[in-house]
Scaffold this motif. Structure first.
Motif, PDB file in Angstrom:
ATOM      1  N   ALA A 215      82.450 -21.889 -88.990  1.00 20.51           N
ATOM      2  CA  ALA A 215      81.336 -21.064 -88.540  1.00 20.51           C
ATOM      3  C   ALA A 215      81.763 -19.620 -88.268  1.00 20.51           C
TER       4      ALA A 215
ATOM      5  N   GLU B 192      77.253 -27.917 -90.681  1.00 16.31           N
ATOM      6  CA  GLU B 192      75.833 -27.711 -90.411  1.00 16.31           C
ATOM      7  C   GLU B 192      75.421 -26.260 -90.633  1.00 16.31           C
ATOM      8  N   LEU B 193      76.222 -25.353 -90.085  1.00 17.75           N
ATOM      9  CA  LEU B 193      75.860 -23.945 -90.155  1.00 17.75           C
ATOM     10  C   LEU B 193      75.917 -23.437 -91.592  1.00 17.75           C
TER      11      LEU B 193
ATOM     12  N   GLY C  53      72.121 -10.853 -84.890  1.00 18.67           N
ATOM     13  CA  GLY C  53      71.550 -11.582 -83.757  1.00 18.67           C
ATOM     14  C   GLY C  53      70.978 -10.615 -82.733  1.00 18.67           C
ATOM     15  N   GLN C  54      70.149 -11.127 -81.829  1.00 18.42           N
ATOM     16  CA  GLN C  54      69.507 -10.241 -80.859  1.00 18.42           C
ATOM     17  C   GLN C  54      69.783 -10.671 -79.425  1.00 18.42           C
ATOM     18  N   PRO C  55      71.029 -10.417 -78.963  1.00 17.95           N
ATOM     19  CA  PRO C  55      71.368 -10.793 -77.594  1.00 17.95           C
ATOM     20  C   PRO C  55      70.505 -10.073 -76.557  1.00 17.95           C
TER      21      PRO C  55
ATOM     22  N   PHE D 297      67.954 -12.220 -75.068  1.00 20.68           N
ATOM     23  CA  PHE D 297      68.507 -13.115 -74.044  1.00 20.68           C
ATOM     24  C   PHE D 297      68.654 -12.362 -72.730  1.00 20.68           C
TER      25      PHE D 297
ATOM     26  N   VAL E 138      73.608 -22.001 -73.355  1.00 19.37           N
ATOM     27  CA  VAL E 138      73.204 -21.493 -74.669  1.00 19.37           C
ATOM     28  C   VAL E 138      73.961 -22.288 -75.738  1.00 19.37           C
TER      29      VAL E 138
ATOM     30  N   ILE F  77      75.590 -21.188 -82.009  1.00 23.82           N
ATOM     31  CA  ILE F  77      74.884 -20.932 -83.271  1.00 23.82           C
ATOM     32  C   ILE F  77      75.285 -21.960 -84.340  1.00 23.82           C
ATOM     33  N   CYS F  78      76.457 -22.557 -84.182  1.00 20.25           N
ATOM     34  CA  CYS F  78      76.938 -23.561 -85.152  1.00 20.25           C
ATOM     35  C   CYS F  78      76.073 -24.804 -85.159  1.00 20.25           C
ATOM     36  N   ARG F  79      75.388 -25.067 -84.067  1.00 19.35           N
ATOM     37  CA  ARG F  79      74.599 -26.291 -83.960  1.00 19.35           C
ATOM     38  C   ARG F  79      73.208 -26.065 -84.514  1.00 19.35           C
ATOM     39  N   VAL F  80      72.969 -26.621 -85.684  1.00 20.39           N
ATOM     40  CA  VAL F  80      71.712 -26.397 -86.376  1.00 20.39           C
ATOM     41  C   VAL F  80      70.783 -27.595 -86.208  1.00 20.39           C
ATOM     42  N   GLU F  81      71.364 -28.796 -86.376  1.00 23.59           N
ATOM     43  CA  GLU F  81      70.539 -30.008 -86.344  1.00 23.59           C
ATOM     44  C   GLU F  81      70.841 -30.908 -85.148  1.00 23.59           C
ATOM     45  N   ASN F  82      72.056 -30.866 -84.651  1.00 21.34           N
ATOM     46  CA  ASN F  82      72.439 -31.734 -83.539  1.00 21.34           C
ATOM     47  C   ASN F  82      73.095 -30.934 -82.427  1.00 21.34           C
TER      48      ASN F  82
ATOM     49  N   PHE G 208      69.120 -22.957 -73.968  1.00 21.53           N
ATOM     50  CA  PHE G 208      68.762 -22.207 -75.178  1.00 21.53           C
ATOM     51  C   PHE G 208      69.310 -22.867 -76.443  1.00 21.53           C
TER      52      PHE G 208
ATOM     53  N   TRP H 158      68.288 -22.479 -83.300  1.00 24.95           N
ATOM     54  CA  TRP H 158      67.681 -22.862 -84.580  1.00 24.95           C
ATOM     55  C   TRP H 158      66.396 -23.641 -84.300  1.00 24.95           C
TER      56      TRP H 158
ATOM     57  N   HIS I 178      64.635 -23.328 -74.797  1.00 20.54           N
ATOM     58  CA  HIS I 178      64.099 -22.018 -75.159  1.00 20.54           C
ATOM     59  C   HIS I 178      64.617 -21.640 -76.527  1.00 20.54           C
TER      60      HIS I 178
ATOM     61  N   ARG J 154      68.037 -16.028 -83.223  1.00 18.23           N
ATOM     62  CA  ARG J 154      69.489 -15.959 -83.050  1.00 18.23           C
ATOM     63  C   ARG J 154      69.808 -14.918 -81.988  1.00 18.23           C
ATOM     64  N   ILE J 155      70.528 -15.308 -80.962  1.00 20.37           N
ATOM     65  CA  ILE J 155      70.809 -14.360 -79.878  1.00 20.37           C
ATOM     66  C   ILE J 155      72.291 -14.014 -79.762  1.00 20.37           C
ATOM     67  N   VAL J 156      73.138 -14.488 -80.692  1.00 17.88           N
ATOM     68  CA  VAL J 156      74.545 -14.031 -80.672  1.00 17.88           C
ATOM     69  C   VAL J 156      74.871 -13.297 -81.971  1.00 17.88           C
TER      70      VAL J 156
END
Lengths: 163, 212
Positions: free
Chosen positions: A83, A111-112, A148-150, A153, B168, B171-176, B192, B195, B206, B210-212
């Motif tokens: 990732a 996944e990513l 991304g939009q921190p 947050f 939070v 970002i790596c976690r998309v499905e699980n 948070f 995805w 929430h 994408r917030i990072v």
């Protein structure tokens, strides 16, 4: 000079290093106009040497503190599915081909990469389909990756704590 | 007869707990100063990079920042120090501390032994969390965040400090969700995801993109 950068991340991915440096793959890369290939191979046991001919150069190293310079200087990045690597390359705005390690099929890191592929931000293949993918992919079809939009947050948190 | 003593004993204990809780909560809430102390759980494998991006967007009011990291994590410390160095140039008054606890779960460690090592790290997390008494706990998934959040929850339940737990998911976690995420979905105040698939699966979460 058109150049490609291969990165395997913090561990190793011998399959990828072997596939990219196989004679046929090198020929395809040169046909596509790449004159320089840089490989970051981690702690892998497949360690090809450096090559320097008038038409093609190949540089190999294990680790660097930061890969950002090599990413910046490349026209294509071929990466493992990690990732961190995916995000770094996409944020640098470089075309990315992710090579999936079939041996780690259930790794959550996939996944990513899979999702970013579905959203059209990168190409995706395995070691076995690397050559075919290199030949068929059209880098101009890749969609740019929005940052991304921190700050969203931060605004939420300000409201929660009341400042 | 013994039964009655037990019931009375429990009742007395509970009312004492409530009294302590009431007293301390009132005290803790009284002075609303402008700064918010943060307990930030860092962790290797991209977690630290992500959490520093979140911190980068926060105003100078979020100070001091107390970082907690696993003792086997060398890379995070460098990242945090360079982040804080830049931060200090902008605002000389902002401050931070680094705190190490034993890692609660190594990658690929089995479930059963994870439980034991997590219990061990609770012994380290509790005194740390009780000493720092943060306003806010911010974490994004490394194993270390579970014992820290349990400690913060206890701090809250005992009424010693109204800690807000913010989780939070990476970002790596998309499905699980990650294992930490699955646990803290139920214990955090604000959870948070990044995805839409996860937002659908976990409606209480929430989603702000994408917030990072």
């Amino acid at each position: 000079m058109k150049s490609a950068f291969v990165t395997v991340g913090t561990t190793s991915f011998d399959g990828l290093v072997a596939a990219v440096t196989a004679p046929e793959a090198l020929r395809v890369l040169q046909d596509l106009g790449y004159k320089r290939l840089v490989l970051q191979i981690g702690r892998g046991t497949v360690a090809p040497g450096s090559v320097s001919t008038p038409t093609f150069t190949q540089e190999v190293y294990r680790y660097k503190n930061s890969l950002s310079k090599d990413i910046q200087e490349s026209d294509l990045v071929i990466s493992h599915a990690g990732a961190g690597s995916c995000l770094e390359v996409l944020e640098a705005g470089k075309p990315l081909l992710v090579v999936v390690n079939d041996k780690l099929m259930n790794n959550h890191q996939l996944e990513l990469a899979r999702q970013l592929h579905r959203d059209g931000h990168l190409f995706y293949c395995t070691c076995g389909t690397l050559i075919k993918t290199l030949q068929s992919m059209d880098l101009s079809t890749l969609k740019p990756f929005p940052p991304g939009q921190p700050e969203k947050f931060a605004a939420f948190l300000d409201k929660v704590v009341g400042i | 007869m013994a039964m009655v003593y037990v019931v009375v004993g429990i009742a007395v204990f509970c009312s004492l707990l409530l009294a302590v809780r009431f007293f301390y909560t009132k005290r803790a809430r009284a002075p609303q100063n402008a700064s918010v102390s943060l307990l930030v759980v860092a962790g290797s494998g991209g977690h630290t990079t992500e959490i520093l991006r979140l911190l980068g967007s926060l105003s100078q009011s979020y100070s001091p920042r107390h970082y907690v990291l696993a003792d086997s994590d060398k890379m995070s410390e460098d990242k945090i120090r360079s982040f804080e160095q830049k931060r200090a140039e902008l605002s000389p008054s902002s401050s931070f501390t680094l705190n190490r606890i034993p890692r609660s779960r190594e990658v690929r460690q089995s479930w059963s032994s994870s439980v034991l090592t997590t219990i061990r790290s609770i012994f380290y997390s509790l005194p740390l969390t009780f000493r720092l008494k943060p306003d806010l706990v911010l974490c994004n998934g490394p194993g270390t965040c579970v014992p820290i959040c349990i400690s913060a929850l206890l701090l809250r339940l005992l009424g010693l400090k109204r800690v807000t737990i913010v989780y939070v998911e990476s970002i790596c976690r998309v499905e699980n969700l990650s294992l930490s995420g699955k646990i803290l979905y139920y214990f955090s105040n604000h959870f948070f995801v990044q995805w839409p698939t996860l937002k659908e699966k976990y409606p209480k979460s929430h989603y702000l993109g994408r917030i990072v």
